[in-house]
Design an enzyme around this catalytic site. Sequence first.
Site, PDB file in Angstrom:
ATOM      1  N   ASP A   1      20.076  50.057   5.740  1.00 46.77           N
ATOM      2  CA  ASP A   1      19.832  51.470   6.578  1.00 46.77           C
ATOM      3  C   ASP A   1      20.963  52.542   6.273  1.00 46.77           C
ATOM      4  O   ASP A   1      22.100  52.334   6.074  1.00 46.77           O
ATOM      5  CB  ASP A   1      20.032  50.859   8.028  1.00 46.77           C
ATOM      6  CG  ASP A   1      18.642  50.561   8.353  1.00 46.77           C
ATOM      7  OD1 ASP A   1      17.591  49.768   7.646  1.00 46.77           O
ATOM      8  OD2 ASP A   1      18.234  50.485   9.653  1.00 46.77           O
TER       9      ASP A   1
ATOM     10  N   HIS B   1      23.923  47.324   6.798  1.00 46.31           N
ATOM     11  CA  HIS B   1      24.654  48.740   7.012  1.00 46.31           C
ATOM     12  C   HIS B   1      25.643  48.720   5.942  1.00 46.31           C
ATOM     13  O   HIS B   1      26.906  48.338   6.359  1.00 46.31           O
ATOM     14  CB  HIS B   1      25.183  49.138   8.332  1.00 46.31           C
ATOM     15  CG  HIS B   1      23.900  49.082   9.506  1.00 46.31           C
ATOM     16  ND1 HIS B   1      23.447  48.028  10.116  1.00 46.31           N
ATOM     17  CD2 HIS B   1      23.121  49.960   9.752  1.00 46.31           C
ATOM     18  CE1 HIS B   1      22.320  48.284  10.852  1.00 46.31           C
ATOM     19  NE2 HIS B   1      22.261  49.575  10.755  1.00 46.31           N
TER      20      HIS B   1
HETATM   21 ZN   LIG Z   1      20.302  53.758  11.163  1.00 42.78          ZN
END
Ligand SMILES: [Zn+2]
Length: 236
Positions: A52, A199
């Site tokens: 992401d 992430h």
């Molecule tokens: Zn995000």
Amino acid sequence: MRRVAIISGICAVIVLFVSVTWKLANSRTFQLFGEIVPRVETSQRVVALTFDDGPTPEAVDQVLSILRERKVKATFFLIGGALEEHPELGRRIAQEGHELGNHSYSHERMIFKTPSFIREEIERTDQLIRNTGYQGPIQFRPPYGKKLVLLPYYLSKTHRKSIMWDIEPDSNPDLAKDANKIVAHVLSQARPGSIIILHVMYKSGAPSLNAVPGIIDGLRQRGYEFKTVSELLATQ
Ligand SMILES: [Zn+2]
């Protein structure tokens, strides 16, 4: 007495409303309209690796080279604004055969927003993704996984799903700073059809980035194959 009862009643309704709204906004498995996908129902040992945010110059090269070495195709949920800043990074991700997903233009929480804000965030980012040369399907993931009424309504009206996840090691502060713990968590939680979110795009995501090789090798040893989100959806 009566006034106290009325005030308590109003307070109870407000508390209930806030708690239902909060649960609805954060649920990974339920939304009011359209389809929400935290994982895919399948008996095949297949999972999707999803990254992401970004693209950022700090991480794209490294993550692409890890994936290239191990011949894994992943799904990148990109932020339109970051893609506009770094179109070349988007092109590289597309050229290496990965799936590009839409993670909104501004990465603002898409709750309590107007319909035109929601439409603009999604359509503008789809266009930026197409500008990279990417031709595959574009899946959508809400920023912070948050949605209430208007976002799911717009998504379902335009035949898009909300792609969520069922494994999120780096959202847990006990795991997020330690690559080995992240690997161990993913290996213990993965099941057929799992969607793993990491992430890796910011400096704080270094442990997640360092965990990617161990996640890939460990899941392969356990007989798992890596699919993009769209490929995973097709195994249903
Ligand atoms: Zn995000």
